[in-house]
Design a protein around this motif. Sequence first.
Motif, PDB file in Angstrom:
ATOM      1  N   GLY A 229      26.850  70.611  43.315  1.00 37.58           N
ATOM      2  CA  GLY A 229      26.433  71.907  42.801  1.00 37.58           C
ATOM      3  C   GLY A 229      25.251  71.755  41.850  1.00 37.58           C
ATOM      4  O   GLY A 229      25.050  70.691  41.265  1.00 37.58           O
ATOM      5  N   PRO A 230      24.479  72.826  41.672  1.00 40.05           N
ATOM      6  CA  PRO A 230      23.243  72.775  40.863  1.00 40.05           C
ATOM      7  C   PRO A 230      23.527  72.865  39.357  1.00 40.05           C
ATOM      8  O   PRO A 230      23.400  73.920  38.751  1.00 40.05           O
ATOM      9  CB  PRO A 230      22.471  74.004  41.356  1.00 40.05           C
ATOM     10  CG  PRO A 230      23.560  74.975  41.728  1.00 40.05           C
ATOM     11  CD  PRO A 230      24.696  74.148  42.284  1.00 40.05           C
ATOM     12  N   THR A 246      25.349  65.833  43.441  1.00 41.27           N
ATOM     13  CA  THR A 246      24.596  66.311  44.593  1.00 41.27           C
ATOM     14  C   THR A 246      24.345  67.802  44.385  1.00 41.27           C
ATOM     15  O   THR A 246      25.294  68.565  44.166  1.00 41.27           O
ATOM     16  CB  THR A 246      25.383  66.102  45.907  1.00 41.27           C
ATOM     17  OG1 THR A 246      25.759  64.727  46.020  1.00 41.27           O
ATOM     18  CG2 THR A 246      24.547  66.516  47.108  1.00 41.27           C
ATOM     19  N   ASP A 247      23.090  68.219  44.423  1.00 36.22           N
ATOM     20  CA  ASP A 247      22.765  69.625  44.144  1.00 36.22           C
ATOM     21  C   ASP A 247      23.224  70.572  45.248  1.00 36.22           C
ATOM     22  O   ASP A 247      23.670  71.689  44.969  1.00 36.22           O
ATOM     23  CB  ASP A 247      21.253  69.791  43.938  1.00 36.22           C
ATOM     24  CG  ASP A 247      20.796  69.253  42.588  1.00 36.22           C
ATOM     25  OD1 ASP A 247      21.651  69.026  41.714  1.00 36.22           O
ATOM     26  OD2 ASP A 247      19.580  69.058  42.426  1.00 36.22           O
ATOM     27  N   TRP A 248      23.096  70.134  46.496  1.00 31.56           N
ATOM     28  CA  TRP A 248      23.364  71.061  47.603  1.00 31.56           C
ATOM     29  C   TRP A 248      23.744  70.288  48.859  1.00 31.56           C
ATOM     30  O   TRP A 248      23.218  69.210  49.134  1.00 31.56           O
ATOM     31  CB  TRP A 248      22.130  71.912  47.887  1.00 31.56           C
ATOM     32  CG  TRP A 248      22.331  72.941  48.950  1.00 31.56           C
ATOM     33  CD1 TRP A 248      22.816  74.212  48.800  1.00 31.56           C
ATOM     34  CD2 TRP A 248      22.077  72.788  50.362  1.00 31.56           C
ATOM     35  NE1 TRP A 248      22.890  74.855  50.013  1.00 31.56           N
ATOM     36  CE2 TRP A 248      22.436  74.008  50.987  1.00 31.56           C
ATOM     37  CE3 TRP A 248      21.589  71.747  51.146  1.00 31.56           C
ATOM     38  CZ2 TRP A 248      22.316  74.209  52.350  1.00 31.56           C
ATOM     39  CZ3 TRP A 248      21.482  71.927  52.519  1.00 31.56           C
ATOM     40  CH2 TRP A 248      21.834  73.163  53.105  1.00 31.56           C
ATOM     41  N   LEU A 249      24.674  70.858  49.633  1.00 34.66           N
ATOM     42  CA  LEU A 249      25.048  70.332  50.942  1.00 34.66           C
ATOM     43  C   LEU A 249      25.270  71.502  51.899  1.00 34.66           C
ATOM     44  O   LEU A 249      25.644  72.600  51.467  1.00 34.66           O
ATOM     45  CB  LEU A 249      26.361  69.533  50.864  1.00 34.66           C
ATOM     46  CG  LEU A 249      26.354  68.183  50.142  1.00 34.66           C
ATOM     47  CD1 LEU A 249      27.776  67.652  50.033  1.00 34.66           C
ATOM     48  CD2 LEU A 249      25.472  67.175  50.847  1.00 34.66           C
ATOM     49  N   SER A 250      25.064  71.272  53.167  1.00 36.17           N
ATOM     50  CA  SER A 250      25.448  72.280  54.157  1.00 36.17           C
ATOM     51  C   SER A 250      26.970  72.361  54.170  1.00 36.17           C
ATOM     52  O   SER A 250      27.668  71.463  53.682  1.00 36.17           O
ATOM     53  CB  SER A 250      24.934  71.886  55.544  1.00 36.17           C
ATOM     54  OG  SER A 250      25.631  70.740  56.023  1.00 36.17           O
ATOM     55  N   GLN A 251      27.510  73.433  54.739  1.00 31.76           N
ATOM     56  CA  GLN A 251      28.960  73.582  54.775  1.00 31.76           C
ATOM     57  C   GLN A 251      29.622  72.441  55.563  1.00 31.76           C
ATOM     58  O   GLN A 251      30.691  71.938  55.170  1.00 31.76           O
ATOM     59  CB  GLN A 251      29.341  74.930  55.398  1.00 31.76           C
ATOM     60  CG  GLN A 251      29.014  76.125  54.519  1.00 31.76           C
ATOM     61  CD  GLN A 251      29.755  77.361  54.966  1.00 31.76           C
ATOM     62  OE1 GLN A 251      30.969  77.484  54.800  1.00 31.76           O
ATOM     63  NE2 GLN A 251      29.020  78.292  55.558  1.00 31.76           N
TER      64      GLN A 251
END
Length: 343
Positions: A229-230, A246-251
Amino acid sequence: MLNDLVKGKRVLFITTRNIDYIRNSQEKKLLEKNAESVEFIYSTKHSYPLRLLDIYGNIVYEKVKGLFHKGKIYDCNIVFIGFAPQLVLPVFKSFFHEKKIIIDFFISVYDTMICDRQKFRDGGVIAKICKFFDEITLRFSDYVITDTKAQADFFIKELGAVSEKIETIYLEADEKIYYPRTQVKSDELKDKFVVLYFGSILPLQGVDVVLETIRKLKGRDDIFFDIIGPIPQSLQKPIQSNVRYTDWLSQEELAERIASADLCLAGHFNGSIAKADRTIPGKAYIYEAMKKKMILGNSSANRELFREDAMHGFVTMGDSNEMCRLLPEYINKNEREQSKIAY
């Protein structure tokens, strides 16, 4: 019951969020199963203001078509307004004359902007405007959907909602993406107890409690925290060997990371924002669908669905010390389970 209200009816579904948003997907599925037919008005534009303008334009267009006895508004029996009906219903109530109106009151503008995110002063002009739009939206509606009973009680007491018009429908995870699977860890984590947390990092989620827990467990090399998450700089995330950000991942990628975890943190963990006590975190539904062990905040809303057992633990909201004490217990339980399997 909502199923009975829409059964055999022609429904127009309007939403200001993307159509694949978890709540929209759930309601779309429900409507398509029970209604005679379902038409949609939504937008795929990425900018929320542009999306609203697009939706407003489509509503006006469909109303004009109705003057000639055709169009989505003319043809429907029921108008179902999904995410943020406060941005649609007060503006277009006159367009939906003689239609039964159902709304998903998933969020209160007043509760979100004033009580939760504290963007404006409670009692000020902006707060009164937010509350007005909530109240008038509820008043214009024939039926109201909420996501928890605790939220429904708040809307009744604070916003004048009518209890007889309210039904609570809990969220559901998308089981096409989030389903149980074999745990696979990377080589560097195979001997670690992996604790995962993900979120959009809203204040009520209480990620500060999670970060404080990580900070206090700096010396525990047997625990590895996987945080997704950011996280803003203002929260001063601890940089240490037993945590990964980790700032972002696909579902789909997120589902794989959840599957690799030994324990998942659900929340909400904020102990001072009242809304945290009334809402069940969306991630809890995802963990449940994937059959992952989780720790939840000991809230009124979470207690509506979950009970303390082998898969669900509770911590006092806002208390990182309690979480620090609880995590080693899960490690010990995990080691005992692994020993039984090996034996």
